[in-house]
Design a protein around this motif. Structure first.
Motif, PDB file in Angstrom:
ATOM      1  N   TRP A  22       0.836  -1.202   0.000  1.00  0.00           N
ATOM      2  CA  TRP A  22       0.000   0.000   0.000  1.00  0.00           C
ATOM      3  C   TRP A  22       0.871   1.251   0.000  1.00  0.00           C
ATOM      4  O   TRP A  22       0.499   2.277  -0.609  1.00  0.00           O
ATOM      5  CB  TRP A  22      -0.988  -0.009   1.158  1.00  0.00           C
ATOM      6  CG  TRP A  22      -0.466   0.229   2.543  1.00  0.00           C
ATOM      7  CD1 TRP A  22      -0.196  -0.705   3.489  1.00  0.00           C
ATOM      8  CD2 TRP A  22      -0.183   1.501   3.142  1.00  0.00           C
ATOM      9  NE1 TRP A  22       0.254  -0.100   4.650  1.00  0.00           N
ATOM     10  CE2 TRP A  22       0.258   1.255   4.461  1.00  0.00           C
ATOM     11  CE3 TRP A  22      -0.272   2.831   2.708  1.00  0.00           C
ATOM     12  CZ2 TRP A  22       0.627   2.268   5.344  1.00  0.00           C
ATOM     13  CZ3 TRP A  22       0.098   3.846   3.581  1.00  0.00           C
ATOM     14  CH2 TRP A  22       0.544   3.569   4.869  1.00  0.00           C
ATOM     15  N   CYS A  23       2.032   1.203   0.665  1.00  0.00           N
ATOM     16  CA  CYS A  23       2.945   2.354   0.617  1.00  0.00           C
ATOM     17  C   CYS A  23       3.448   2.570  -0.807  1.00  0.00           C
ATOM     18  O   CYS A  23       3.559   3.706  -1.277  1.00  0.00           O
ATOM     19  CB  CYS A  23       4.113   2.134   1.578  1.00  0.00           C
ATOM     20  SG  CYS A  23       3.663   2.140   3.323  1.00  0.00           S
ATOM     21  N   GLY A  24       3.770   1.473  -1.491  1.00  0.00           N
ATOM     22  CA  GLY A  24       4.196   1.584  -2.878  1.00  0.00           C
ATOM     23  C   GLY A  24       3.119   2.158  -3.775  1.00  0.00           C
ATOM     24  O   GLY A  24       3.402   2.903  -4.716  1.00  0.00           O
ATOM     25  N   ALA A  56       3.367   5.174  -6.260  1.00  0.00           N
ATOM     26  CA  ALA A  56       3.035   5.028  -7.681  1.00  0.00           C
ATOM     27  C   ALA A  56       2.038   6.096  -8.117  1.00  0.00           C
ATOM     28  O   ALA A  56       2.148   6.654  -9.221  1.00  0.00           O
ATOM     29  CB  ALA A  56       2.472   3.631  -7.947  1.00  0.00           C
ATOM     30  N   TYR A  57       1.057   6.388  -7.277  1.00  0.00           N
ATOM     31  CA  TYR A  57       0.085   7.434  -7.611  1.00  0.00           C
ATOM     32  C   TYR A  57       0.798   8.776  -7.775  1.00  0.00           C
ATOM     33  O   TYR A  57       0.506   9.551  -8.698  1.00  0.00           O
ATOM     34  CB  TYR A  57      -0.980   7.520  -6.522  1.00  0.00           C
ATOM     35  CG  TYR A  57      -2.230   8.257  -6.938  1.00  0.00           C
ATOM     36  CD1 TYR A  57      -3.359   7.572  -7.345  1.00  0.00           C
ATOM     37  CD2 TYR A  57      -2.273   9.653  -6.930  1.00  0.00           C
ATOM     38  CE1 TYR A  57      -4.513   8.246  -7.732  1.00  0.00           C
ATOM     39  CE2 TYR A  57      -3.415  10.335  -7.312  1.00  0.00           C
ATOM     40  CZ  TYR A  57      -4.530   9.627  -7.719  1.00  0.00           C
ATOM     41  OH  TYR A  57      -5.672  10.304  -8.113  1.00  0.00           O
ATOM     42  N   ALA A  58       1.752   9.054  -6.891  1.00  0.00           N
ATOM     43  CA  ALA A  58       2.528  10.294  -7.008  1.00  0.00           C
ATOM     44  C   ALA A  58       3.282  10.338  -8.329  1.00  0.00           C
ATOM     45  O   ALA A  58       3.397  11.394  -8.962  1.00  0.00           O
ATOM     46  CB  ALA A  58       3.490  10.412  -5.834  1.00  0.00           C
ATOM     47  N   LEU A  59       3.794   9.198  -8.769  1.00  0.00           N
ATOM     48  CA  LEU A  59       4.536   9.153 -10.027  1.00  0.00           C
ATOM     49  C   LEU A  59       3.650   9.478 -11.222  1.00  0.00           C
ATOM     50  O   LEU A  59       4.111  10.082 -12.194  1.00  0.00           O
ATOM     51  CB  LEU A  59       5.178   7.772 -10.215  1.00  0.00           C
ATOM     52  CG  LEU A  59       6.212   7.350  -9.172  1.00  0.00           C
ATOM     53  CD1 LEU A  59       6.773   5.974  -9.510  1.00  0.00           C
ATOM     54  CD2 LEU A  59       7.344   8.381  -9.069  1.00  0.00           C
ATOM     55  N   THR A  60       2.376   9.098 -11.157  1.00  0.00           N
ATOM     56  CA  THR A  60       1.482   9.439 -12.265  1.00  0.00           C
ATOM     57  C   THR A  60       1.271  10.946 -12.345  1.00  0.00           C
ATOM     58  O   THR A  60       1.053  11.491 -13.432  1.00  0.00           O
ATOM     59  CB  THR A  60       0.117   8.741 -12.128  1.00  0.00           C
ATOM     60  OG1 THR A  60      -0.582   9.244 -10.974  1.00  0.00           O
ATOM     61  CG2 THR A  60       0.276   7.235 -12.003  1.00  0.00           C
ATOM     62  N   HIS A  68       5.553   3.596 -16.375  1.00  0.00           N
ATOM     63  CA  HIS A  68       5.943   2.185 -16.384  1.00  0.00           C
ATOM     64  C   HIS A  68       6.207   1.706 -14.956  1.00  0.00           C
ATOM     65  O   HIS A  68       5.756   0.625 -14.551  1.00  0.00           O
ATOM     66  CB  HIS A  68       7.191   2.016 -17.257  1.00  0.00           C
ATOM     67  CG  HIS A  68       7.702   0.603 -17.335  1.00  0.00           C
ATOM     68  ND1 HIS A  68       7.404  -0.226 -18.393  1.00  0.00           N
ATOM     69  CD2 HIS A  68       8.491  -0.118 -16.485  1.00  0.00           C
ATOM     70  CE1 HIS A  68       7.979  -1.406 -18.192  1.00  0.00           C
ATOM     71  NE2 HIS A  68       8.650  -1.356 -17.039  1.00  0.00           N
ATOM     72  N   LEU A  69       6.930   2.526 -14.202  1.00  0.00           N
ATOM     73  CA  LEU A  69       7.223   2.183 -12.815  1.00  0.00           C
ATOM     74  C   LEU A  69       5.938   2.075 -12.001  1.00  0.00           C
ATOM     75  O   LEU A  69       5.752   1.125 -11.219  1.00  0.00           O
ATOM     76  CB  LEU A  69       8.158   3.231 -12.214  1.00  0.00           C
ATOM     77  CG  LEU A  69       8.615   3.040 -10.771  1.00  0.00           C
ATOM     78  CD1 LEU A  69       9.318   1.710 -10.584  1.00  0.00           C
ATOM     79  CD2 LEU A  69       9.532   4.194 -10.358  1.00  0.00           C
ATOM     80  N   ALA A  70       5.038   3.035 -12.170  1.00  0.00           N
ATOM     81  CA  ALA A  70       3.761   2.996 -11.454  1.00  0.00           C
ATOM     82  C   ALA A  70       2.940   1.776 -11.847  1.00  0.00           C
ATOM     83  O   ALA A  70       2.313   1.128 -10.994  1.00  0.00           O
ATOM     84  CB  ALA A  70       2.977   4.282 -11.727  1.00  0.00           C
TER      85      ALA A  70
END
Length: 604
Positions: free
Chosen positions: A467-469, A473-477, A490-492
């Protein structure tokens, strides 16, 4: 008893010299080691090049070309220079250690991916984050290493090591307590070693992280465990029935000790997932790991939302210090050098800036920008989980909220410095993400913190908390729309697929996300978390709206639960025919709409 090796920087030697730009390497003719200079200054050593059974392996040069090759009785080694890099290969019939990188100068930053994220003057294997015997982690189980990277940033040099075979044993110590010697130490142990050493002028450790990721490339995406329809059905199972849902609402987790309430985040997700507005006599903010307030705007409660969020912003501003920070006071401050941290400040900063984005609230904007200025001083992502983890502990959730705060700051002000900070903090999250696989469900699994709850247990190193990841991932979007340093989407996507793999596929907790995942055992561990963030991240990555849309035209700001645009003073919304919803115009006026499918609302 063990043998240690020390280096005399004044000793002479029979050197073979190689150089590339400002990087020069003086290699001992007997293959015992090498002296590393940058711009004519000694910055470190490779010493020994190879050791075995407590002795330095002496070699003879057999090829003095661009790649300098050495041979021994049953060992071969080679050193080659490239711009900013030293490539070393070692092949041996028996286990050896090498190359041993020794870096000089006081530590500014350090990273051992999966285990250490160090600030100025900090020590590896310290008890600041783990007080049990597990704090000794200079030669960990390779399964705990998330990506091939060991790095030291000093006042003399940025130096890092990466390698190809993730089954090798990495060794990392700062200061070099293994040899009781000056500087910092990184090495590899195995039979066939291929390593690359980065040597550059001093910079931030994030440059070394990006270097290591780009050399190897992000891993391919894991295979999704099910198709889109089956995935949505699994999440619906979890969110619309027991054990998460009761007449009182939903639980954040399925376990009975988590109170069931009509949480707005979950209600919003259920609406997106099913197309039906759940019956909620009242709404309670929260429920998921990121806010989703769309439900307020499809249940006639936009005014309530504005009041709740405005009140929350005022409380955050009231708690902010004059320097732009928020300060922590509690038992988890023990061991940290100050009473604040990057992650502790980032979450409220993001909340304020996100509220300013939706409403135009100038007080929230000013307070958020003040926080961004203060947070520029931080170097380490830490302190975002002080409900159970020390303020000092490196934390991917801190990386996530720092990215979100700085992206919002950039979007609101256009200040390129904030985008640079968002990029830096996105990079800081990479050492928390597994970028290799030994087991089926391993790639893109995400370590939450490099430490332990209450300094003792559970020790989260090597134990993903997805859940932390997902928050990261949401931040990366959010960042992906503005930055192409790496393929952030891709990472997200990889992190999301890992979460989908980890979801309980059937049984009483079908569709729930385990709190943690034991990689070697391939075992899911409770408590069992509602999958709202999985649903919302999938919507975002598929180009759909998950929460509230912000529509702007330079004059007006409109918040809507459906996508749309403003053109010539008219809001155009694509909604579901017959749907009843509300708009918030310019942070003040609420407009009620009964949808005709494609709605046009004239702004006065």
């Amino acid at each position: 008893r063990r043998t240690i090796f020390v280096v005399d920087p004044e000793a002479g030697g029979d050197w073979i010299e190689r150089s590339s730009g400002s990087l020069a390497v003086h290699i001992a003719r007997d293959g015992s080691g090498a002296r590393i200079e940058l711009g004519g200054q000694l910055v470190g050593w490779i010493a020994p090049l190879v050791s075995r059974d407590g002795r330095i392996v002496r070699l003879r040069p057999v090829d003095a070309g661009n790649t300098l090759r050495f041979a021994g009785e049953d060992i071969a080694a080679a050193i080659a220079l490239r711009p900013d890099e030293i490539a070393v290969t070692i092949e041996s019939d028996q286990p050896v250690e090498g190359p041993v990188l020794r870096v000089l100068g006081p530590l500014e930053q350090g990273v051992f991916a999966g285990l250490e994220y160090l600030g100025k003057g900090e020590r590896s294997s310290s008890t600041l984050d783990i007080e049990t015997a597990e704090h000794i982690r200079f030669a960990p189980d390779p399964l705990k290493v998330t990506m091939p990277l060991m790095a030291f940033i000093t006042d003399r040099v940025s130096a890092a090591m990466t390698w190809n075979d993730m089954e090798l044993q990495p060794v990392y110590a700062t200061p070099n307590f293994l040899d009781g010697a000056e500087g910092h130490r990184a090495a590899l142990r195995g039979r066939k070693i291929e390593a690359t050493v980065l040597v550059r002028p001093p910079a931030r450790v994030e440059d070394a992280i990006v270097w290591a990721v780009k050399r190897r490339g992000l891993p391919p995406l894991p295979a999704p465990p099910r198709d889109r329809a089956a995935q949505a059905a699994l999440c619906r199972t979890a969110l619309t029935g027991p054990p998460l849902k009761t007449d009182a609402g939903w639980g954040h987790c399925a376990d009975p000790r988590w109170e069931r309430r009509p949480f707005a985040d979950i209600a919003s997700t259920v609406w997106r997932l099913t197309g039906e507005v759940p019956r909620c006599p009242e709404l309670v903010p929260g429920g998921a790991h990121l806010p989703n307030d769309a439900i307020y705007f499809v249940t006639g409660r936009a005014g309530e939302w504005l009041k709740v969020r405005s009140s929350r912003a005022k409380r955050l501003i009231a708690g902010q210090k004059h320097d732009g920070s928020w300060r922590y006071s509690g038992k988890y401050q023990r061991g940290h050098h100050e009473d604040t941290a990057s992650g502790y400040c980032a979450r409220p900063a993001f909340e304020l800036l996100d509220f300013a984005r939706l409403t135009g609230d100038t007080m929230a904007l000013d307070a958020g920008v003040k926080a961004l200025e203060f947070m520029k001083k931080f170097r380490t992502p830490r302190g975002a989980q002080t409900w159970e983890v020390p303020l000092h502990t490196p934390d991917v959730l801190a990386s996530a909220f720092l990215v979100m705060a700085y992206v919002r700051g950039y979007e609101l002000t256009g200040n390129p410095a904030w985008l640079e900070e968002a990029r830096r903090w996105a990079i800081s999250g990479l050492p928390f993400v597994y970028q290799w696989s030994r087991y089926p469900m391993m790639a893109y699994a995400t370590i939450a913190v490099f430490g332990a709850t209450n300094w003792r247990a559970p020790n989260w190193i090597g134990l993903p908390v997805q859940w932390c990841g997902l928050v990261y991932a949401y931040a990366l979007t959010m960042l992906a729309a503005h930055d192409k340093t790496l393929d952030w989407r891709h990472l997200a996507e990889g992190i999301l697929i890992s979460a989908e793999q980890q979801q309980q596929p059937d049984g009483d907790y079908a569709g729930c996300l385990p709190d943690s995942f034991a990689i070697a055992a391939q075992r899911r561990n409770g408590p069992w978390i509602n999958p709202s963030l999985i649903v919302n991240l999938r919507l975002v990555l598929d180009g759909q709206l998950d929460s509230l849309a912000l529509l702007r035209d330079g004059q007006h700001r409109v918040v809507a639960p459906f996508p749309g645009m403003i053109c010539d003073g008219t809001v155009r919304i694509e909604a579901k025919t017959g749907a009843v919803y509300q708009l918030l115009v310019d942070g003040q006026r609420i407009v009620d709409v009964k949808s005709q499918g494609e709605d046009r609302i004239r702004l006065e």
